[in-house]
Write an enzyme that holds these catalytic residues in place. Sequence first.
Site, mmCIF file in Angstrom:
data_model
loop_
_atom_site.group_PDB
_atom_site.id
_atom_site.type_symbol
_atom_site.label_atom_id
_atom_site.label_comp_id
_atom_site.label_asym_id
_atom_site.label_seq_id
_atom_site.Cartn_x
_atom_site.Cartn_y
_atom_site.Cartn_z
ATOM 1 C CG LEU A 1 -13.978 -6.936 -0.098
ATOM 2 C CD1 LEU A 1 -14.402 -6.397 1.265
ATOM 3 C CD2 LEU A 1 -13.154 -8.220 0.064
ATOM 4 C CB SER B 1 -15.445 -13.462 -14.627
ATOM 5 O OG SER B 1 -14.818 -14.391 -13.754
ATOM 6 C CD GLU C 1 21.389 4.354 2.738
ATOM 7 O OE1 GLU C 1 20.576 5.194 3.135
ATOM 8 O OE2 GLU C 1 21.165 3.113 2.725
#
Length: 363
Positions: free
Chosen positions: A299, A172, A56
């Site tokens: 996890l 991976s 603002e």
Amino acid sequence: MAFSAEDHALMARALALGARGRDTATPNPSVGCVIARNGRVIGEGWHARAGEPHAEAAALAACTASPEGATAYVTLEPCSHHGRTPPCADALAAARVGRVVAALEDPNPLVSGRGLGRLRAAGIRVETGLLEAAARELHRGFLARMARGRPWIRIKAAASLDGGIALANGESRWITGEAARRDVHALRARSCAMLTGIGTVLRDDPELTVRHVPCERQPRRVVIDSRLELPPSARILAGEPPLVLTVSGDRARRAALEARGAEVVTVAADGGKTDLAAVARLLAERGFNEVTVETGTKLNGSLVRAGVVDEIVLYCAPLLMGEAARGIFALPEFTDLGQAPRPRVVDVRAVGVDLRITARLEG
């Protein structure tokens, strides 16, 4: 309350401005503001960084004509308290705007309707609810922290078509293509913190930093390490010190990590392991609005079972990894499909050769 097409367009502009501060405004919300008279924009702004002018104030400062009698469109209720900057509600009242349209009220206990009340007391017409759903999306992390006392927590995972995130031997890299990996770094850039577990650190030795997209502010890295097994040589200890959460009282291991710059914090235990609900509360207390989790099967599953996950962002690669591959979540066996979590898919899109699926866990 009926809003005009012009109102919608100007609030949409305010939302787009707010998104510019999404990666940098934390712990504050990334608010946008447009000031217009008779449909013509005379000033606009957004909150870029904590301690700098709020949206603002920025919009008022940018006005090319007097804002008196104009309409201010703001994505979140103007603040009413003195923090690092003065109250925005007072600034709008002093500028004598004639109307304020706020997408939604601010759940921050320091504000919570008081900003709108000050505006009304100043004789300003106040309206709320315009493009509220879009504003909730923009401010979802801040809203989660204020209303629920925990951040917006998302799990990011990269998996094959048959649900594997790593081969049985741990390999991976890389399941997804370059475009998806770059997209992950954009996701990291908007996160206040990156959360992982000690198993992932010991196995992959990740940095968990933003590297492949422009980034002004690195997210804080957080490691859940119940027994303080984090080796002092871990790459996650380089750069800005990580936050290590533990239930261990091992003073020698703690001192070794602190000597490397890590901040080690003891959290509540749950059956000898870290209480994940307590972790979520601590992250909120640290001012983290959005937290991205990059970790392993165990996890991921524990976080889902603890009920602290809001969103799953899955990068699905055109690859088959076989039945021995590690899955995304370690969850208990279900004997009835009615027991199984059923996230709501909110977005599916191609990212290079891969698919990015975003799903929400609700309730």
